[in-house]
Design a protein around this motif. Structure first.
Motif, short mmCIF file in Angstrom:
data_model
loop_
_atom_site.label_atom_id
_atom_site.label_comp_id
_atom_site.label_asym_id
_atom_site.label_seq_id
_atom_site.Cartn_x
_atom_site.Cartn_y
_atom_site.Cartn_z
N ASN A 4 0.83 -1.20 0.00
CA ASN A 4 0.00 0.00 0.00
C ASN A 4 0.86 1.25 0.00
N MET A 5 0.34 2.31 -0.60
CA MET A 5 0.93 3.61 -0.37
C MET A 5 0.14 4.26 0.76
N ASP A 6 0.81 4.57 1.85
CA ASP A 6 0.19 5.24 2.99
C ASP A 6 0.24 6.75 2.76
N VAL A 7 -0.92 7.37 2.65
CA VAL A 7 -1.01 8.82 2.50
C VAL A 7 -1.38 9.37 3.88
N VAL A 8 -0.42 9.96 4.54
CA VAL A 8 -0.57 10.33 5.95
C VAL A 8 -0.64 11.84 6.09
N SER A 9 -1.68 12.32 6.79
CA SER A 9 -1.84 13.74 7.07
C SER A 9 -2.02 13.95 8.57
N ARG A 10 -1.38 14.98 9.08
CA ARG A 10 -1.53 15.31 10.50
C ARG A 10 -2.56 16.42 10.65
N VAL A 11 -3.49 16.25 11.59
CA VAL A 11 -4.55 17.22 11.84
C VAL A 11 -4.61 17.54 13.33
N ALA A 12 -5.10 18.72 13.64
CA ALA A 12 -5.25 19.08 15.06
C ALA A 12 -6.30 18.19 15.71
N ARG A 13 -7.40 17.94 14.99
CA ARG A 13 -8.46 17.05 15.46
C ARG A 13 -9.17 16.48 14.24
N PHE A 14 -9.89 15.40 14.46
CA PHE A 14 -10.61 14.79 13.36
C PHE A 14 -11.87 15.59 13.01
N PRO A 15 -12.23 15.67 11.73
CA PRO A 15 -13.43 16.42 11.36
C PRO A 15 -14.71 15.70 11.79
N ARG A 16 -15.72 16.50 12.10
CA ARG A 16 -17.05 15.94 12.33
C ARG A 16 -17.70 15.68 10.98
N SER A 17 -18.81 14.99 10.97
CA SER A 17 -19.50 14.69 9.72
C SER A 17 -19.80 15.96 8.94
N VAL A 72 -11.38 20.02 7.79
CA VAL A 72 -10.32 20.56 8.64
C VAL A 72 -9.03 20.60 7.82
N HIS A 73 -8.10 21.45 8.22
CA HIS A 73 -6.84 21.59 7.51
C HIS A 73 -5.79 20.64 8.10
N GLY A 74 -5.08 19.96 7.21
CA GLY A 74 -3.96 19.14 7.63
C GLY A 74 -2.68 19.97 7.59
N SER A 75 -1.79 19.72 8.52
CA SER A 75 -0.56 20.52 8.60
C SER A 75 0.54 19.97 7.71
N LEU A 93 -5.46 5.80 3.49
CA LEU A 93 -5.60 7.22 3.80
C LEU A 93 -5.63 7.36 5.31
N ILE A 94 -4.61 7.98 5.86
CA ILE A 94 -4.42 8.00 7.31
C ILE A 94 -4.38 9.43 7.83
N ALA A 95 -5.25 9.72 8.78
CA ALA A 95 -5.24 11.00 9.47
C ALA A 95 -4.73 10.77 10.89
N VAL A 96 -3.73 11.53 11.29
CA VAL A 96 -3.16 11.41 12.62
C VAL A 96 -3.41 12.72 13.37
N SER A 97 -4.07 12.61 14.53
CA SER A 97 -4.40 13.82 15.30
C SER A 97 -3.25 14.22 16.20
N ASP A 98 -3.31 15.45 16.70
CA ASP A 98 -2.28 15.92 17.62
C ASP A 98 -2.27 15.12 18.92
#
Length: 312
Positions: free
Chosen positions: A13-26, A30-33, A97-102
């Motif tokens: 797999n290609m892991d596409v990783v983005s860091r976010v302050a918090r996860f978005p609600r439905s 949100v902006h990834g850093s 698709l990976i979102a990592v929170s603070d």
């Protein structure tokens, strides 16, 4: 034991990783850093760990015709994994698709892509490798029918099967006699056996569940509590975890499995006992959590032996 090829059949797999302050609600954006494109997939990670540990390693699987496919192959070749038997399928490669929170939590959307198309062509590729094989390593990120076919072919050729039932799912009992070694964590153990390994008694009971159904050895990983081994010959041992400060635990389990397979079955350390292989795998996994990324964090054998020597 002579040095033999370790075969890993599984996902890339290609892991596409983005860091976010918090996860978005439905419905919220949100902006990834930051964004990182990191080669991963349980199969590929385990193959890299095996190759880094000194085993001749061959990957069986599939990538897509998108831009990620060649990148995934190049990443494996850079780590000395033979990709001759990797197929190229029309369409997308596997993508996570990976979102990592603070807060350090993550959310993952896994798209199988070419991994979901692993079938007859890849299964037939195993025939070309069996005569020189030390073992085959399998996981749960390709179709189950393909995994079962790999198990049967390897078992018929007396090639040990190492199986990691992750991501967790139900396991067909009829394949258990085909498995030489099953390696799984606490959650997977409970899901399959109905027994949560919380103490020595429950560990023994969980191992017995597999052994009485034909599997020849069981390794249960216990995070900070190390690992537990039991086999059909009555050999049992516990190996404590190495105490380190973790930075990223993404590929720790895959590193453990690939490293264990290399030392135990790949001839990377001569006639290695289960305990010797477990001690090495434990050290390799500990080193892997001290760096960011999946494959980028997997140590080579020189680094592992130096770490083992320094911490004895």
């Amino acid at each position: 034991m002579s040095k033999r090829t370790l075969i890993v059949a599984g996902s890339m797999n290609m892991d596409v990783v983005s860091r976010v302050a918090r996860f978005p609600r439905s419905g919220e954006t949100v902006h990834g850093s930051e964004v990182h494109y990191l080669p991963g997939g349980k199969g590929a990670n385990q193959a890299v760990a095996a190759a880094q540990s000194g085993a001749l390693t061959c990957m069986i699987g599939a990538v897509g015709t998108d831009g990620f496919g060649q990148q995934l192959l190049d990443a494996l070749k850079l780590k000395q994994v033979d990709v001759t038997e990797v197929s190229v399928k029309d369409g997308a490669s596997g993508i996570a698709l990976i979102a990592v929170s603070d807060a350090g939590e993550n959310q993952i959307v896994l798209c199988a892509g070419a991994n979901g198309k692993v079938a007859d062509v890849e299964i037939d590729a195993l025939d070309r490798l069996l005569t020189e094989a030390g073992a085959i390593v399998l996981q749960n990120e390709i179709p189950w029918a393909s995994n079962a076919a790999f198990m049967r072919k390897a078992s018929d050729a007396s090639v040990p099967v190492i199986y990691n039932p992750a991501p967790a799912g139900q396991l067909e009992v009829d394949v258990l006699p085909l498995i030489d070694t099953i390696i799984l964590n606490e959650t997977e153990t409970e899901l399959i056996t109905g027994k949560m390994p919380q103490d020595e008694t429950s560990l023994e009971e969980a191992a017995a569940w597999f052994l009485t159904r034909g599997t020849r050895a069981v390794i249960i990983t216990l995070g900070a509590e190390g690992s537990f081994y039991r086999d059909a010959e009555g050999i049992s041992c516990r190996v404590p975890a190495r105490q380190v400060q973790p930075v990223d635990t993404t590929a720790a389990g895959d590193t453990f499995i690939g490293a264990y397979a290399a030392i135990r079955y790949g001839g990377a350390a001569g006639d290695a006992s289960p305990q010797t292989a477990l001690q090495y795998a434990t050290a390799a996994a500990a080193l892997s959590v001290m760096k960011l990324g999946a494959q980028a964090s997997i140590p080579n054998r020189t680094e592992v032996f130096a770490f083992m020597s320094d911490t004895n």
